[in-house]
Design a protein around this motif. Sequence first.
Motif, PDB file in Angstrom:
ATOM      1  N   GLN A 137       0.831  -1.204   0.000  1.00  0.00           N
ATOM      2  CA  GLN A 137       0.000   0.000   0.000  1.00  0.00           C
ATOM      3  C   GLN A 137       0.869   1.258   0.000  1.00  0.00           C
ATOM      4  O   GLN A 137       0.580   2.230  -0.690  1.00  0.00           O
ATOM      5  CB  GLN A 137      -0.906   0.047   1.243  1.00  0.00           C
ATOM      6  CG  GLN A 137      -1.884  -1.107   1.360  1.00  0.00           C
ATOM      7  CD  GLN A 137      -2.892  -1.120   0.219  1.00  0.00           C
ATOM      8  OE1 GLN A 137      -3.224  -0.078  -0.323  1.00  0.00           O
ATOM      9  NE2 GLN A 137      -3.339  -2.300  -0.172  1.00  0.00           N
ATOM     10  N   ARG A 138       1.908   1.186   0.790  1.00  0.00           N
ATOM     11  CA  ARG A 138       2.786   2.362   0.894  1.00  0.00           C
ATOM     12  C   ARG A 138       3.404   2.682  -0.470  1.00  0.00           C
ATOM     13  O   ARG A 138       3.474   3.833  -0.893  1.00  0.00           O
ATOM     14  CB  ARG A 138       3.863   2.093   1.934  1.00  0.00           C
ATOM     15  CG  ARG A 138       4.657   3.309   2.326  1.00  0.00           C
ATOM     16  CD  ARG A 138       5.571   3.047   3.483  1.00  0.00           C
ATOM     17  NE  ARG A 138       6.665   2.152   3.112  1.00  0.00           N
ATOM     18  CZ  ARG A 138       7.482   1.586   4.008  1.00  0.00           C
ATOM     19  NH1 ARG A 138       7.316   1.813   5.295  1.00  0.00           N
ATOM     20  NH2 ARG A 138       8.446   0.790   3.615  1.00  0.00           N
ATOM     21  N   LEU A 140       2.272   1.863  -3.449  1.00  0.00           N
ATOM     22  CA  LEU A 140       1.256   2.378  -4.366  1.00  0.00           C
ATOM     23  C   LEU A 140       0.929   3.837  -4.049  1.00  0.00           C
ATOM     24  O   LEU A 140       0.829   4.676  -4.951  1.00  0.00           O
ATOM     25  CB  LEU A 140      -0.010   1.516  -4.280  1.00  0.00           C
ATOM     26  CG  LEU A 140       0.126   0.113  -4.881  1.00  0.00           C
ATOM     27  CD1 LEU A 140      -1.101  -0.736  -4.574  1.00  0.00           C
ATOM     28  CD2 LEU A 140       0.345   0.190  -6.397  1.00  0.00           C
ATOM     29  N   ALA A 141       0.771   4.119  -2.766  1.00  0.00           N
ATOM     30  CA  ALA A 141       0.450   5.491  -2.371  1.00  0.00           C
ATOM     31  C   ALA A 141       1.521   6.451  -2.857  1.00  0.00           C
ATOM     32  O   ALA A 141       1.234   7.527  -3.376  1.00  0.00           O
ATOM     33  CB  ALA A 141       0.307   5.569  -0.859  1.00  0.00           C
ATOM     34  N   LEU A 143       3.633   5.979  -5.358  1.00  0.00           N
ATOM     35  CA  LEU A 143       3.675   6.055  -6.819  1.00  0.00           C
ATOM     36  C   LEU A 143       2.571   6.955  -7.365  1.00  0.00           C
ATOM     37  O   LEU A 143       2.765   7.670  -8.336  1.00  0.00           O
ATOM     38  CB  LEU A 143       3.543   4.656  -7.412  1.00  0.00           C
ATOM     39  CG  LEU A 143       4.802   3.800  -7.386  1.00  0.00           C
ATOM     40  CD1 LEU A 143       4.491   2.384  -7.833  1.00  0.00           C
ATOM     41  CD2 LEU A 143       5.881   4.407  -8.282  1.00  0.00           C
ATOM     42  N   TYR A 144       1.413   6.932  -6.743  1.00  0.00           N
ATOM     43  CA  TYR A 144       0.297   7.724  -7.259  1.00  0.00           C
ATOM     44  C   TYR A 144       0.250   9.119  -6.648  1.00  0.00           C
ATOM     45  O   TYR A 144      -0.603   9.921  -7.002  1.00  0.00           O
ATOM     46  CB  TYR A 144      -1.022   6.979  -7.023  1.00  0.00           C
ATOM     47  CG  TYR A 144      -1.203   5.831  -7.994  1.00  0.00           C
ATOM     48  CD1 TYR A 144      -1.465   6.087  -9.353  1.00  0.00           C
ATOM     49  CD2 TYR A 144      -1.105   4.520  -7.574  1.00  0.00           C
ATOM     50  CE1 TYR A 144      -1.617   5.043 -10.247  1.00  0.00           C
ATOM     51  CE2 TYR A 144      -1.253   3.470  -8.464  1.00  0.00           C
ATOM     52  CZ  TYR A 144      -1.505   3.735  -9.807  1.00  0.00           C
ATOM     53  OH  TYR A 144      -1.652   2.714 -10.698  1.00  0.00           O
ATOM     54  N   LEU A 154      11.549   1.094  -8.417  1.00  0.00           N
ATOM     55  CA  LEU A 154      10.758  -0.141  -8.514  1.00  0.00           C
ATOM     56  C   LEU A 154      11.595  -1.402  -8.704  1.00  0.00           C
ATOM     57  O   LEU A 154      11.148  -2.488  -8.372  1.00  0.00           O
ATOM     58  CB  LEU A 154       9.742  -0.017  -9.641  1.00  0.00           C
ATOM     59  CG  LEU A 154       8.443   0.718  -9.264  1.00  0.00           C
ATOM     60  CD1 LEU A 154       7.591   0.977 -10.487  1.00  0.00           C
ATOM     61  CD2 LEU A 154       7.655  -0.067  -8.217  1.00  0.00           C
ATOM     62  N   ILE A 155      12.796  -1.265  -9.234  1.00  0.00           N
ATOM     63  CA  ILE A 155      13.637  -2.453  -9.410  1.00  0.00           C
ATOM     64  C   ILE A 155      14.487  -2.714  -8.170  1.00  0.00           C
ATOM     65  O   ILE A 155      14.456  -3.792  -7.587  1.00  0.00           O
ATOM     66  CB  ILE A 155      14.577  -2.276 -10.650  1.00  0.00           C
ATOM     67  CG1 ILE A 155      13.769  -2.078 -11.928  1.00  0.00           C
ATOM     68  CG2 ILE A 155      15.531  -3.457 -10.759  1.00  0.00           C
ATOM     69  CD1 ILE A 155      13.043  -3.311 -12.417  1.00  0.00           C
ATOM     70  N   TYR A 538       3.593  -5.835  -8.812  1.00  0.00           N
ATOM     71  CA  TYR A 538       3.961  -5.668 -10.218  1.00  0.00           C
ATOM     72  C   TYR A 538       2.757  -5.817 -11.131  1.00  0.00           C
ATOM     73  O   TYR A 538       2.634  -5.111 -12.132  1.00  0.00           O
ATOM     74  CB  TYR A 538       5.092  -6.635 -10.589  1.00  0.00           C
ATOM     75  CG  TYR A 538       6.450  -5.993 -10.460  1.00  0.00           C
ATOM     76  CD1 TYR A 538       6.849  -5.449  -9.241  1.00  0.00           C
ATOM     77  CD2 TYR A 538       7.302  -5.872 -11.559  1.00  0.00           C
ATOM     78  CE1 TYR A 538       8.082  -4.823  -9.111  1.00  0.00           C
ATOM     79  CE2 TYR A 538       8.540  -5.248 -11.437  1.00  0.00           C
ATOM     80  CZ  TYR A 538       8.919  -4.720 -10.212  1.00  0.00           C
ATOM     81  OH  TYR A 538      10.117  -4.099 -10.102  1.00  0.00           O
ATOM     82  N   LEU A 541       0.619  -2.746 -11.127  1.00  0.00           N
ATOM     83  CA  LEU A 541       1.208  -1.636 -11.872  1.00  0.00           C
ATOM     84  C   LEU A 541       1.279  -1.941 -13.368  1.00  0.00           C
ATOM     85  O   LEU A 541       1.659  -1.070 -14.157  1.00  0.00           O
ATOM     86  CB  LEU A 541       2.615  -1.338 -11.349  1.00  0.00           C
ATOM     87  CG  LEU A 541       2.695  -0.818  -9.911  1.00  0.00           C
ATOM     88  CD1 LEU A 541       4.132  -0.726  -9.441  1.00  0.00           C
ATOM     89  CD2 LEU A 541       2.016   0.550  -9.819  1.00  0.00           C
ATOM     90  N   LEU A 543       3.335  -4.139 -14.719  1.00  0.00           N
ATOM     91  CA  LEU A 543       4.711  -4.395 -15.153  1.00  0.00           C
ATOM     92  C   LEU A 543       4.836  -5.873 -15.508  1.00  0.00           C
ATOM     93  O   LEU A 543       4.156  -6.729 -14.956  1.00  0.00           O
ATOM     94  CB  LEU A 543       5.677  -4.043 -14.038  1.00  0.00           C
ATOM     95  CG  LEU A 543       5.753  -2.551 -13.724  1.00  0.00           C
ATOM     96  CD1 LEU A 543       6.448  -2.313 -12.403  1.00  0.00           C
ATOM     97  CD2 LEU A 543       6.465  -1.813 -14.859  1.00  0.00           C
ATOM     98  N   GLN A 547      10.485  -7.635 -15.960  1.00  0.00           N
ATOM     99  CA  GLN A 547      10.833  -6.557 -15.027  1.00  0.00           C
ATOM    100  C   GLN A 547      10.824  -7.071 -13.588  1.00  0.00           C
ATOM    101  O   GLN A 547      11.663  -6.715 -12.776  1.00  0.00           O
ATOM    102  CB  GLN A 547       9.855  -5.389 -15.206  1.00  0.00           C
ATOM    103  CG  GLN A 547      10.178  -4.585 -16.448  1.00  0.00           C
ATOM    104  CD  GLN A 547       9.003  -3.794 -16.965  1.00  0.00           C
ATOM    105  OE1 GLN A 547       7.847  -4.218 -16.839  1.00  0.00           O
ATOM    106  NE2 GLN A 547       9.301  -2.666 -17.590  1.00  0.00           N
TER     107      GLN A 547
END
Lengths: 768, 193
Positions: A137-138, A140-141, A143-144, A154-155, A538, A541, A543, A547
Amino acid sequence: MTPTLKKLALPVWLALLASLYFCAFHQAPTFDSSIMSLLPHSQQQPMVQRAIDKTSAGFSNRMLLLLSGASDVQVQGELSGIAEAFQSLEHVTKVQWRVDDDYLARFHQQLFPYRFALLDNKSRQALRSGQFDQFEQRTLAKLYSPLSADKIDLIEDPFGFFTQLRQQQKSDVNVQFAQSFLKVKDTKQPTYLLLVTLSGDPYSLDVQKSIIDALKKQQQWLNDEDLTLHASGMILHADAGAQQAKSEISTIGIGSLLGITIVLLMVFRHVKPIILMLIPVAIGCITAIAVTILIFGKVHLITLAFGAGLVGVSIDYALHYICERRYNSAQKGLSSILPSLVLGLISSVLAYAVQIFAPFPGLQQMAVFSVVGLISSWLTVVFLLPVLTQRSSESPIPLATTLNAWRTEVPRFKMNLATLTLLLFFVSGSVFVIANGNPQDDVRLLQTSPPSLLKQENRIQQMLGTSNSTQFVLLTCDSLDMCLQNEQLLTEQLIPLVNMNKIPPFQALSEHLSSTPVQLENYQLVAQLYRAKLQSLYSKLGLNEAQQQKAILAFEAAQVNQLSVKQWQKMEVNEGWQDLLVTDDVDSSATIVRFTGYLNNEAKNSLEDIISTRPNIQLIDQVANISNVLQTYRIQISQLVFAAYMAVLLLLTWRYRMGVWRVIAPPILASLFALAAVTLIEGGVNIFHLLGLILVLGIGLDMGIFMTESASNPQTWLAVTLSSLTSLLAFGLLTWSQTPVLHHFGLTVLIGLSLVWLMTPSMCKHDK
Amino acid sequence: MKYLWLLVFVPFLYSAQSSAQPFTQFDVVALNQLTLSPGSLSGQFSQQKYLADFDMQLASSGEFDYTKNQSVNWHTLAPIENKITMTPQSITSVQGNTQVMHLQADSNPVVSVLSDIFFSVLTSQWQQLEVYFTLSGQIDDGQWQVVLIPKDSAISQAVSKIELQGDAYLRHLKFIENNGDYTDITFKDLRHE
């Protein structure tokens, strides 16, 4: 003495002095003004001492400068000039005042590899209890989020552990970066910080001079520009202490010498006797400095100030001889007073030498200084003065007769009901007062800094939100890993106390470095998170598999990244935490937990509740320790003073039999009354009052001995009166010293010695 | 008494640089006259975040509201539900009922600067933006376009360029980063009390 010996004595003595001076002074004498070096080191366990040294090093070899002014631009403009001025000084290692542009990149580069091995407590607990969802959740939060701070890689780090690690490194100090300068937050005027690291000992007068001169110059010049430069650091206190000691040595020294010269001129009406008297005193002082340097390496300024008192005692011998010489020839004069000189020397040396047994390094130094000074000026009187006064004429001094007439008028002390009752009343009253006083062992006795400096120090601490607290928790273990694990368990218990405001926030090494097993466990915990949530993240998102594979490879590659203590110590970003690690040896390690505020008794109690069951964890409170040390030595010195009186009593009883009370009663009664007076004036007795009593004993006994040995002739009474007066001049001034140590000492001697002088005539053996 | 850890957190705080070029290319006064700066405003947004490394767009949408000088609520509704509340003192991010992030502005200056910028952009506080950026652009028949370039190299590590577009209100903004990432936000249904 046989004639040959007599002829040889003086040249041998002078040759001895010459070679001694050559050895001691072939390089310039060094002086020490650190109040701490007066305290015993052996009191502390070596590990505790190391921890204390390490924590205090930050304060002693750093100087903080705060520059304030009306506008940011103006203040920022001056920073580089100040930094350069200090940087160019010999005793300055570095000046930190701005961050270079690469700093953040270096920070990232150094710590990023260890993002999975070093986890904060919160993340650890969440991972342990399997709360993996919140990490996804963290991410995603973030990223958005429309804000691009706290970027997610992300990698390399899809769950953002590095951000957490970075936040762990924050401090509680009120400073932030402004245009890459260090700006203090929430100040009335824009204020910037500069950090000066010193390479030299802040107690060295050389270092003090160069740094403080530069500081004063900057302050003055900035003041003209309407800017204020505040400074904080041990060196300022050390400098203030040294300046004060210096100025007092000169005021007391000059005041004492001036007073003594005037008195002596009035009595002898000639310069020669005064010069003759000063020779033994000067030789005594110089020899004392020489021997002290040879034994201790350097002379403490307190010893030197204390040594000013030596003038008062060593002039006794010279005075005694010169007065006697006015009534007798050089040879006859000397032999007639030799017994009293010998006894006087022995009793004084005995009284001073007792201090050698005090485990205070400072006291030992003072004892050596005094004993050497006394003996050498005594020898100078005995060997040199008869030669120098060979051709002086005998001419009785009128004042001696006047003074003696007054003395014989003093009512004699007789053993009858009235005097005994009075004596009993005063003695029991004094004992009562002393017993009801509060002995004082507060560390502030040692405080030498002027209030204005302490106030400035406090203001700076407040602005920066720091404390100079010397309290900390010390953990000692077989290995550093053990220490870190114990520390982690401890801090888990401390956090609730901090949250309840029971103890101030703390800094611990385990917040920055985990033990090897914990680092391995952390990695495994994160591995569980990857297994549980990476795929889900992933796919949310959008991906692809390839990846995701990259992210897994990056994670696997990071498995070997365990941060060792050696690497940790080398990291620039950890510079501020270095002193949390006291030592990391093969079979013993120690770390400390440092508090950012002061621990009051309540806080100490709640801490003790936690650590009392663990023998390897202890709370160190240096201020409390110093007070304990002062207390121990106050008690020890009282015993030493008692022992000194006893030893002298034995010696004198052997010589005077039943008449010994005439010699010993004045100094003993005077000491008792002086102690009672000091208790009434200052509320209680401290160690420095007791040191004063040793002097009262020394001078008081001289007086009794000289009087008894000479059958109280006028010239002896004149000599002891003059010596009391000169001593009072020397010590009386100490009463007005700003240095508490000297003040307490002086006050006791002032009262005690006056009383001895007043009591002696009524008690000493009466001449027919 | 350690100060070096200071260098450890990632704080930049910028104050006005008097040495900066005076604002000549662009007329802030005209811009001020053109744009409304209501006490409160609410509306919808759609956001495209482009991640250059993955050549990937992350689209999201939701609603927002702000009260001048007090707070901005940024409520993402799709594809995840998340609510960010920014005040001058702190930033809180709440997901469902769990708080996933809370930052005090004073403990994390980088966030405080960025939220300060975000705040100023949303509420069209041009004077405030001039503290951090050099403004340029054009005004044409009630429409305006402004480009903000950071004055300090350190701030450009977070945002290299900001493009704004609007009329009486801000309609479109784009934060562009050094590595090619950008965040593109379009506002609609703007209402003010």
